[in-house]
Design a protein around this motif. Structure first.
Motif, PDB file in Angstrom:
ATOM      1  N   GLY A 357    -119.459  23.235 -49.686  1.00 30.88           N
ATOM      2  CA  GLY A 357    -120.390  22.433 -50.465  1.00 30.88           C
ATOM      3  C   GLY A 357    -120.676  21.077 -49.860  1.00 30.88           C
ATOM      4  O   GLY A 357    -119.974  20.600 -48.969  1.00 30.88           O
ATOM      5  N   MET A 358    -121.718  20.454 -50.397  1.00 30.04           N
ATOM      6  CA  MET A 358    -122.195  19.167 -49.878  1.00 30.04           C
ATOM      7  C   MET A 358    -121.171  18.057 -50.094  1.00 30.04           C
ATOM      8  O   MET A 358    -120.985  17.200 -49.230  1.00 30.04           O
ATOM      9  CB  MET A 358    -123.524  18.817 -50.568  1.00 30.04           C
ATOM     10  CG  MET A 358    -124.273  17.670 -49.946  1.00 30.04           C
ATOM     11  SD  MET A 358    -124.991  18.136 -48.349  1.00 30.04           S
ATOM     12  CE  MET A 358    -125.685  16.564 -47.826  1.00 30.04           C
ATOM     13  N   MET A 359    -120.487  18.076 -51.235  1.00 29.56           N
ATOM     14  CA  MET A 359    -119.541  17.005 -51.537  1.00 29.56           C
ATOM     15  C   MET A 359    -118.426  16.936 -50.495  1.00 29.56           C
ATOM     16  O   MET A 359    -118.055  15.851 -50.042  1.00 29.56           O
ATOM     17  CB  MET A 359    -118.938  17.201 -52.932  1.00 29.56           C
ATOM     18  CG  MET A 359    -118.049  16.048 -53.364  1.00 29.56           C
ATOM     19  SD  MET A 359    -117.410  16.228 -55.026  1.00 29.56           S
ATOM     20  CE  MET A 359    -116.171  17.503 -54.767  1.00 29.56           C
ATOM     21  N   ASN A 360    -117.894  18.092 -50.103  1.00 29.86           N
ATOM     22  CA  ASN A 360    -116.812  18.119 -49.113  1.00 29.86           C
ATOM     23  C   ASN A 360    -117.284  17.609 -47.756  1.00 29.86           C
ATOM     24  O   ASN A 360    -116.546  16.931 -47.043  1.00 29.86           O
ATOM     25  CB  ASN A 360    -116.258  19.538 -48.975  1.00 29.86           C
ATOM     26  CG  ASN A 360    -115.531  19.990 -50.222  1.00 29.86           C
ATOM     27  OD1 ASN A 360    -115.048  19.171 -50.999  1.00 29.86           O
ATOM     28  ND2 ASN A 360    -115.460  21.292 -50.450  1.00 29.86           N
ATOM     29  N   LEU A 361    -118.528  17.955 -47.395  1.00 32.10           N
ATOM     30  CA  LEU A 361    -119.081  17.495 -46.115  1.00 32.10           C
ATOM     31  C   LEU A 361    -119.252  15.980 -46.119  1.00 32.10           C
ATOM     32  O   LEU A 361    -118.908  15.299 -45.146  1.00 32.10           O
ATOM     33  CB  LEU A 361    -120.429  18.177 -45.850  1.00 32.10           C
ATOM     34  CG  LEU A 361    -121.100  17.812 -44.516  1.00 32.10           C
ATOM     35  CD1 LEU A 361    -120.319  18.378 -43.341  1.00 32.10           C
ATOM     36  CD2 LEU A 361    -122.544  18.300 -44.478  1.00 32.10           C
ATOM     37  N   ILE A 362    -119.777  15.443 -47.224  1.00 28.42           N
ATOM     38  CA  ILE A 362    -119.973  13.998 -47.334  1.00 28.42           C
ATOM     39  C   ILE A 362    -118.627  13.274 -47.224  1.00 28.42           C
ATOM     40  O   ILE A 362    -118.505  12.245 -46.553  1.00 28.42           O
ATOM     41  CB  ILE A 362    -120.672  13.639 -48.671  1.00 28.42           C
ATOM     42  CG1 ILE A 362    -122.099  14.205 -48.693  1.00 28.42           C
ATOM     43  CG2 ILE A 362    -120.705  12.128 -48.880  1.00 28.42           C
ATOM     44  CD1 ILE A 362    -122.770  14.122 -50.046  1.00 28.42           C
TER      45      ILE A 362
END
Length: 403
Positions: A357-362
């Motif tokens: 997901g995007m949150m983990n990448l950020i």
């Protein structure tokens, strides 16, 4: 042991379609690429081969019909790589992640769903508060190309487009020096026994460096001006040969402009308008049929005589000097620009899937974090906060509170 061998043999015999079916589905992404509607925007964020790579990794890609035509990527090139082609723009905007070049229009924002992820440019100089408010109401997480940094802390998209624009600006100048475009009838560069073309470049950043590289490779005589000694020194070192460089001294600059055949304006401002350093009086004393390429025109331009033009009517004459002031030069070589963009975006999208997901990448990538200007509808960009007087939230704190 023989049972294991049988299982391995069966797995090898499984057709590719079946292998795709058993990919890890829990991190499968639904990616939408709409057709660009912005004036003369010819680029596309993902090329067919990149789409194929995403599909092979279990992701679904929906592309609006004709989205790649301006960059010479027809629909069948995408469909052959596993993309779904649709004629309905609304279907594209049902995706979890929307990737486009220009910021979405008001109509496109209306089609977006709650909680979507948006990859696009933000175009700070033209952004309005209503645009941000519309995205915030839909809890959008938005990533801006202009703020995206790589592992070396380099603005990756800005750098790639600047390299293209720098090299292309010299090739454009070569066209307008020729008789075909009612220029001087000069060949950019030089041949034995004939004095070389003289080019003045304002700005020693990435655009200026790649303009200088291209001009030198063609045999032109190059003079580079910048107010920063550090940038001038870096340009000398990067090019690997001695080039005429000078800080911006009005008398020296004016003399160089009066004698040159081509002047390229590539001075950028960190915030706001680019400095206008060449007066109309200086332009009026330039040689007849000289060429000005004002790359800084998207920030207002660094020649007083500059005004925005477009790819259909790219030039105008003032004081018998040809002015080329198109703000989106990269769209002139849209296929090359699309390849440069896809090299940046494809690994990011694959990482979103791999990391869940995007949150983990950020959380994991400071360069991605730097590019997020909206996170679930909350403004996280300091520049936008100060410009529109909207309270800003700390992105790190927002993510920590959800982990």
């Amino acid at each position: 042991m023989s049972e294991l061998s049988d299982i391995a043999r069966q797995a090898m015999m499984r057709p590719q379609e079946a292998m795709l079916e058993v990919k890890n589905k829990k991190n499968s992404l639904h990616i939408g690429i709409p057709k660009e509607t912005s004036f003369q925007e010819n680029r596309i964020a993902l090329t067919p081969l990149s789409v194929g790579l995403l599909v092979q990794n279990g992701h679904e890609v929906v592309i609006e019909s004709g989205a790649g035509l301006a960059a010479n990527f027809p629909d069948n090139h995408f469909s052959e790589q596993g993309a779904k082609i649709t004629y309905d723009k609304k279907e594209v905007f049902k995706s979890d992640i929307i990737i486009k070049i220009a910021p979405p229009t008001d109509d496109e924002i209306t089609m977006m769903k709650m909680g979507q992820v948006l990859f696009s440019a933000i175009q700070m100089s033209t952004t309005k508060v209503e645009y941000l408010q519309s995205l915030m109401k839909k809890n959008i997480t938005a990533l801006s190309f202009e703020y995206l940094r790589d592992e070396g802390n380099v603005l990756s998209v800005v750098r790639a487009m600047s390299e293209i624009v720098g090299a292309t600006s010299v090739l454009i100048a070569a066209e307008y020096l020729s008789n075909v475009f009612e220029g001087k009838g000069l060949m950019l560069g030089g041949i034995t026994g004939v004095p070389p073309t003289e080019i003045v470049i304002l700005g020693a950043g990435t655009v200026g460096e790649y303009a200088a590289r291209t001009a030198l490779a063609l045999g032109a005589e190059v003079k580079v001006f910048d107010s920063s000694l550090y940038k001038l020194r870096r340009l000398q070192n990067n090019i690997g040969s001695r080039v005429f460089t000078s800080v911006i001294q009005p008398a020296v600059l004016e003399k160089a402009l009066w004698c040159c055949d081509v002047a390229i304006g590539a001075i950028r401002a960190e915030h706001g308008r680019s400095p206008c350093i060449v007066s109309e009086e200086t332009v009026s004393k330039m040689k007849p049929n000289s060429v000005i390429i004002d790359v800084s025109i998207d920030q207002g331009g660094c020649f007083e005589t500059s005004k925005i033009t477009n790819h259909k009517v790219p030039t105008f004459r003032k004081h018998d000097v040809i002015h080329y002031c198109v703000p989106n030069i990269a769209s002139r070589v849209s296929r090359t620009a699309s390849y440069a963009l896809t090299n940046i975006f494809t690994p990011i999208i694959l990482d979103i899937g791999e990391m869940g997901g995007m949150m983990n990448l950020i959380w994991d990538r400071p360069g991605i974090r730097n590019a997020i200007y909206l996170y679930q509808g909350k403004l996280t960009n300091k520049d936008l906060s100060e410009r529109f007087n909207i309270p800003m939230k700390d992105l790190d704190l927002l993510i920590v509170s959800q982990r």
